[in-house]
Design a protein around this motif. Structure first.
Motif, PDB file in Angstrom:
ATOM      1  N   PRO A 176       0.834  -1.208   0.000  1.00 40.62           N
ATOM      2  CA  PRO A 176       0.000   0.000   0.000  1.00 40.62           C
ATOM      3  C   PRO A 176       0.868   1.257   0.000  1.00 40.62           C
ATOM      4  CG  PRO A 176      -0.790  -1.566   1.631  1.00 40.62           C
ATOM      5  CD  PRO A 176       0.523  -2.089   1.142  1.00 40.62           C
ATOM      6  N   SER A 226      -9.729  -2.399 -10.801  1.00 39.55           N
ATOM      7  CA  SER A 226      -8.680  -2.027  -9.849  1.00 39.55           C
ATOM      8  C   SER A 226      -9.193  -1.029  -8.815  1.00 39.55           C
ATOM      9  CB  SER A 226      -7.471  -1.437 -10.584  1.00 39.55           C
ATOM     10  OG  SER A 226      -7.857  -0.285 -11.333  1.00 39.55           O
ATOM     11  N   GLY A 227     -10.107  -0.142  -9.228  1.00 45.29           N
ATOM     12  CA  GLY A 227     -10.664   0.799  -8.271  1.00 45.29           C
ATOM     13  C   GLY A 227     -11.533   0.108  -7.237  1.00 45.29           C
ATOM     14  N   LEU A 252     -11.357  -3.136  -6.288  1.00 43.24           N
ATOM     15  CA  LEU A 252     -10.583  -4.045  -5.442  1.00 43.24           C
ATOM     16  C   LEU A 252      -9.368  -3.374  -4.812  1.00 43.24           C
ATOM     17  CD1 LEU A 252     -10.708  -7.257  -7.675  1.00 43.24           C
ATOM     18  CD2 LEU A 252     -11.980  -6.808  -5.574  1.00 43.24           C
ATOM     19  N   ASN A 253      -9.101  -2.115  -5.165  1.00 42.86           N
ATOM     20  CA  ASN A 253      -8.047  -1.333  -4.526  1.00 42.86           C
ATOM     21  C   ASN A 253      -6.665  -1.974  -4.688  1.00 42.86           C
ATOM     22  OD1 ASN A 253      -6.903   0.771  -3.053  1.00 42.86           O
ATOM     23  ND2 ASN A 253      -7.197  -0.278  -1.086  1.00 42.86           N
ATOM     24  N   PHE A 254      -6.151  -1.975  -5.914  1.00 39.55           N
ATOM     25  CA  PHE A 254      -4.802  -2.481  -6.176  1.00 39.55           C
ATOM     26  C   PHE A 254      -4.243  -1.773  -7.400  1.00 39.55           C
ATOM     27  CE2 PHE A 254      -7.485  -4.956  -8.941  1.00 39.55           C
ATOM     28  CZ  PHE A 254      -6.737  -5.093 -10.104  1.00 39.55           C
ATOM     29  N   GLU A 255      -2.935  -1.903  -7.588  1.00 43.10           N
ATOM     30  CA  GLU A 255      -2.285  -1.355  -8.775  1.00 43.10           C
ATOM     31  C   GLU A 255      -2.050  -2.493  -9.762  1.00 43.10           C
ATOM     32  OE1 GLU A 255       1.094   1.104  -8.235  1.00 43.10           O
ATOM     33  OE2 GLU A 255       0.296   2.077  -6.434  1.00 43.10           O
ATOM     34  N   HIS A 285      -4.362  -6.688   1.504  1.00 41.23           N
ATOM     35  CA  HIS A 285      -3.552  -5.585   0.986  1.00 41.23           C
ATOM     36  C   HIS A 285      -2.517  -6.091  -0.019  1.00 41.23           C
ATOM     37  CE1 HIS A 285      -4.884  -3.316   4.703  1.00 41.23           C
ATOM     38  NE2 HIS A 285      -5.151  -2.493   3.719  1.00 41.23           N
ATOM     39  N   LYS A 340      -4.645 -11.269  -2.647  1.00 40.83           N
ATOM     40  CA  LYS A 340      -5.920 -10.788  -3.191  1.00 40.83           C
ATOM     41  C   LYS A 340      -6.253 -11.526  -4.493  1.00 40.83           C
ATOM     42  CE  LYS A 340      -6.387  -6.287  -3.266  1.00 40.83           C
ATOM     43  NZ  LYS A 340      -7.463  -5.888  -2.347  1.00 40.83           N
TER      44      LYS A 340
END
Length: 748
Positions: free
Chosen positions: A395, A604-605, A607-610, A684, A689
C-alpha cells in the motif's frame, strides 16, 4: 472400511476426543514456538547463482542493503547541525552487531558524496549494509530500523529487507482479516443450509482445527526446509474451504440418515460409507493436485505443495474422526437451536431434477453457448505476463513504499533499475591488466545498449581515464593507486569476481528491461571470464523459464493420477477424461479473469490495487489447488450418478437423480468456498488478493456453468458410453473391490 471406522468411533469417541486434545496441544505448542519463514526463492537459476557471487561486494549486496532517506524540514543537509545529527545516528547504527558497513556523504569521496545529497537541500541518502544472508538481515531489521529512526532527523527506510518486513506484516494482517470475515460469512451460509445452530457450528469447528493444525505443521517444517511466508495464507485459504465443505457433506448426510428413524450408530455407518467415502476421495484428489507443486523442486512452490497437502490431510482426518465423534455424541441434538431461515436451495423439490432434465432435452443448445462463454472468459490468459512481486505490491502508506518513491524522486540514479552483471574469472584476481581491458570493453558495450542510461563499475570511475590507463593500474604500488580506485575496489571486486551495475529507466517488471537482460546474456565471454546477470528483472526472467520448464510434467502428473483416482471411484474411463476437460475449462476461465482484472487493471478501483504482471507462482498455485478442489464437486456429483446408474442402468435418470440429490449441496458448498475465498480479496498484498479472487471465480464457474449445465449436457450426448471401460480394467477393478470386501449401497 468406512463402516468399521464409524463403529469404532461410535464406541470409542472418548478416546477420539482425548487424542484430538493431545494433538491440539502439540499444534498450539508449535504455533507458540513459531517458524522460520522466508520470502521464497527459486534455487539453481542463473540470477540466484550470480547474486551469491555478487553478495561479497558492496555493489552486489543490494538484497541486504537498506536505503535510508534522512530529512529535515528546517535544517539544510550541508549544515553542521544536520551533519552532526546524521553522524550520531549512523555511528549508533554502525555499532550494531548486525551492521556490516555504512555509506553516506560523511567521509565519502566528493563525487560519491554529491550523489548522496538531494537537490532539495533538506534530504540525504545513506546506505546501510547488514551482515549475513537475507534471512538473517530480515530478522535484524527491526532493531536497525529502531536505531536509525531514533535520531533527530526523519528517517524513511526502503530496500529489499524493508519490503520483506512490510510484506510479512501485511500478510499476517491479511490472514487475520480474512479469517475474521470468512468465518461469519461461512456461518451465515451454513445457517441457511442447516437452519440449526448446532449443525452449522460443527463445520466451523473442523475448519478451525484443520487450519490451526496446518499452520502449526508449516511452522514445524520451516525449521527443516524453506517455507515462504505466503504458505501460511495458502494453507488458511485452502484448509478453511475444504474442511468446511467436507464437514458440510458429512453433517448433511448424517441428518438425512437420522430422518430415516435409524439409530445413531446405523446413521453414522451409512454417513461414513457414503459421504465419508466421497470426502476421502475428494481429499485424495485435492492432495494429488497440490502434489503437482512437488515437481517445482528447488523453489518455494514445492514447500507450498507440502503445506497445502498437509492441511487437506488434516481436514480429511478431522472430518472422518472428530466430526463423527461429535455427531455420535450429539445424535438428534444436532438439530437443536432452530433458526428461522429459509433453507438454501433445498425447499424446491425437484428443482435440480427438472433443470437436469431440461438441459438433457436441449444438450447442444446448452453446450455450445456455455462453452463459448467459458472460452471468452479464458481468452485474456493468452496475454499473460509474469513478474515477481515488487514494492508496488505494498500500500502507498507503508514506509518501504514511501521510501522507494522518495528515492525515485530525490535520487533517481540510485533508484534506477540496476541489472547486476557479474563476471567470474576462472582463477586468480580480476585485477590484472588483461582483465581490466576486457572489463573496460564490456562496460562500454553495455552502455551502448538501447535503454541503458549508465554503467557503474571498477572501470567507470573517471571519464578522463581511457582503456590504457585502467590497464596500467594493476602495476601501480598500493600507495600510488588513485583514491577513487582504493575506495571502489571493495565495492566492485572480490577475488576473481567483479560486479557491474547496468542502469536503465525501464521498470524492473517491464518487457524492455527483460529484453536488456536477454541481450546481455547473449555474449557470455569477457576475456577469459564468464558473464552472469542478477537483479530483479533477471530473477523474473529465470523464474518464468523455471515455471515453463517444470509445468508440463506437473500437469501430466496431476491429470494422469487424477484419472486413475476417478477410474477407481467410478469404474469408467470416459468420465475421468470428461472431468479433466471440464476442469481445464473452469480453470482457464479463472486464469483469463485473473489477467483481465489484475494485469490489465479492470476493477482495480473496486478491489483497490495497482495493476501489473502476474506473480509467476500464482498460475501454478491456482492450477494445482483448483484442479483438486474442482474434483470435490465432481466426485460428489458423479459418485451419486454412479449409484443410480448401477441401480437402474438408465443414463438420463442417473444424471437427473444425481443432480437432484447433490445440486443443492454442491451449490451450498460452493457458496461457502466463494465466501471464504472472497474474504481474501480484501487483502492488501496483491498476490493474496489475486489468489482469493481467482479461486472464488473458478469455484463459482465450476459450480454453476460446469456442474449444472455442461455436465448434464455432455452426459446426455455421451449416453451409456459415459460408463464404459475396457473389460480388462473392469474385471481388475471388480477383483480389487472384492479383495477389500463388499460395500453396501445406501438405500434409495
Amino acid at each position: 472400511m468406512f463402516r468399521a471406522l464409524a463403529r469404532a468411533i461410535h464406541h470409542h469417541r472418548g478416546l477420539v476426543f482425548a487424542a484430538s486434545a493431545v494433538f491440539l496441544a502439540l499444534a498450539i505448542a508449535a504455533l507458540v514456538r513459531g517458524g522460520r519463514l522466508s520470502t521464497g526463492v527459486v534455487e539453481g537459476t542463473e540470477a540466484e547463482r550470480a547474486q551469491q557471487l555478487a553478495s561479497a561486494t558492496t555493489v552486489g549486496s543490494t538484497d541486504t542493503t537498506l536505503a535510508v532517506v534522512f530529512h529535515s524540514d528546517t535544517l539544510r543537509n550541508t549544515s553542521k547541525e544536520f551533519q552532526d545529527a546524521l553522524k550520531g545516528t549512523l555511528e549508533a547504527a554502525a555499532k550494531l552487531p548486525s551492521v556490516e558497513g555504512v555509506l553516506s556523504p560523511l567521509g565519502a569521496p566528493k563525487a560519491v558524496a554529491a550523489q548522496l545529497q538531494a537537490s532539495t537541500g533538506h534530504d540525504t541518502l545513506a546506505l546501510v549494509r547488514l551482515k549475513g544472508d537475507i534471512r538473517e538481515a530480515t530478522r535484524a531489521f527491526p532493531e536497525v530500523r529502531a536505531v536509525l529512526s531514533a535520531g533527530p532527523l526523519q528517517a524513511t527506510l526502503t530496500g529489499r529487507i524493508a519490503f520483506i518486513d512490510a510484506l510479512n506484516q501485511l500478510l499476517e494482517e491479511d490472514l487475520l482479516r480474512a479469517e475474521l470475515i470468512s468465518f461469519p460469512l461461512a456461518l451465515l451460509v451454513l445457517l441457511r443450509v442447516f437452519r440449526t445452530w448446532v449443525a452449522s457450528l460443527l463445520p466451523l469447528v473442523v475448519g478451525g482445527l484443520a487450519v490451526l493444525s496446518g499452520v502449526a505443521g508449516v511452522f514445524a517444517l520451516s525449521h527443516f526446509t524453506d517455507m515462504a511466508q505466503y504458505t501460511i495464507n495458502v494453507v488458511s485459504l485452502i484448509g478453511m474451504g475444504v474442511a468446511i465443505d467436507y464437514s458440510l457433506f458429512i453433517v448433511s448426510r448424517f441428518r438425512s440418515e437420522l430422518e430415516r428413524e435409524q439409530g445413531i450408530e446405523a446413521a453414522l455407518e451409512r454417513t461414513l460409507d457414503t459421504a465419508g467415502r466421497a470426502v476421502a476421495f475428494s481429499g485424495l484428489a485435492v492432495a494429488v493436485g497440490l502434489a503437482g507443486l512437488l515437481f517445482y523442486r528447488g523453489s518455494y512452490l514445492s514447500a507450498m505443495g507440502i503445506g497445502g497437502a498437509l492441511v487437506v490431510a488434516f481436514a480429511v482426518v478431522f472430518a472422518l474422526t472428530v466430526l463423527p465423534a461429535l455427531l455420535s455424541w450429539l445424535g438428534p441434538r444436532v438439530n437443536r437451536g432452530r433458526v428461522p431461515f429459509p433453507s438454501l436451495f433445498a425447499d424446491k423439490e425437484g428443482l435440480w431434477h427438472g433443470l437436469a432434465t431440461w438441459v438433457m432435452r436441449h444438450p447442444v443448445l446448452v453446450l455450445v453457448p456455455t462453452l463459448l462463454i467459458l472460452v471468452a472468459v479464458g481468452l485474456p490468459f493468452m496475454r499473460l505476463q509474469l513478474a515477481a512481486t515488487d514494492i508496488t505490491a505494498l500500500p502507498a502508506e507503508t514506509e518501504a513504499r514511501r521510501g522507494a518513491e522518495s528515492l525515485q524522486k530525490l535520487f533517481p540514479r540510485q533508484a534506477a533499475n540496476g541489472l547486476v552483471v557479474v563476471v567470474q574469472f576462472p582463477s586468480g584476481s580480476a585485477f590484472t591488466a588483461e582483465r581490466m581491458g576486457a572489463l573496460y570493453d564490456k562496460s562500454r558495450q553495455l552502455a551502448r545498449l538501447p535503454g541503458v542510461i549508465g554503467v557503474d563499475s571498477i572501470v567507470n570511475l573517471k571519464e578522463t581515464m581511457d582503456r590504457d590507463a585502467y590497464q596500467e593500474l594493476p602495476d601501480f604500488p598500493e600507495e600510488m593507486l588513485p583514491p577513487e580506485f582504493s575506495q571502489a575496489r571493495d565495492a566492485y571486486l572480490h577475488g576473481s569476481v567483479t560486479v557491474m551495475r547496468v542502469l536503465t529507466e525501464a521498470p524492473a517488471s517491464s518487457q524492455a528491461a527483460r529484453d536488456i537482460v536477454e541481450t546481455i546474456r547473449r555474449e557470455r565471454a569477457v576475456g577469459d571470464g564468464t558473464l552472469l546477470v542478477a537483479g530483479q528483472t533477471a530473477s523474473d526472467v529465470d523464474a518464468g523459464h523455471f515455471v515453463r520448464a517444470h509445468t508440463p510434467r506437473a500437469i501430466a502428473f496431476v491429470m494422469g493420477l487424477m484419472c486413475v483416482v476417478l477410474f477407481v471411484l467410478l469404474g469408467s474411463v470416459v468420465l475421468p477424461l470428461k472431468a479433466m476437460f471440464m476442469n481445464l475449462l473452469s480453470i482457464a476461465g479463472s486464469f483469463g479473469a485473473l489477467v483481465w482484472i489484475f494485469q490489465e487493471g479492470h476493477l482495480s478501483g473496486l478491489l483497490n490495487f495497482e495493476p501489473g504482471p502476474i506473480e509467476p507462482s500464482l498460475p501454478v498455485l491456482l492450477f494445482c489447488a483448483l484442479f483438486g478442489l474442482s474434483m470435490d464437486y465432481e466426485v460428489l456429483l458423479l459418485s451419486r450418478m454412479r449409484e443410480e446408474w448401477e441401480r437402474t442402468h438408465d443414463n438420463a435418470h442417473a444424471v437427473a437423480e444425481g443432480l437432484e440429490r447433490t445440486g443443492g449441496l454442491i451449490t451450498s458448498a460452493a457458496a461457502i468456498m466463494v465466501a471464504v475465498f472472497a474474504a481474501f480479496s480484501l487483502a492488501h498484498v496483491v498476490v493474496v488478493k489475486a489468489m482469493g479472487v481467482g479461486m472464488a471465480i473458478a469455484v463459482a464457474l465450476d459450480a454453476t456453468l460446469v456442474r449444472i449445465l455442461l455436465v448434464p449436457a455432455m452426459m446426455r450426448l455421451f449416453g451409456d458410453f459415459n460408463w464404459w471401460a475396457p473389460k480388462v480394467l473392469s474385471r481388475w477393478l471388480s477383483l480389487a473391490h472384492q479383495a477389500h470386501g463388499p460395500s453396501e449401497r445406501p438405500p434409495h
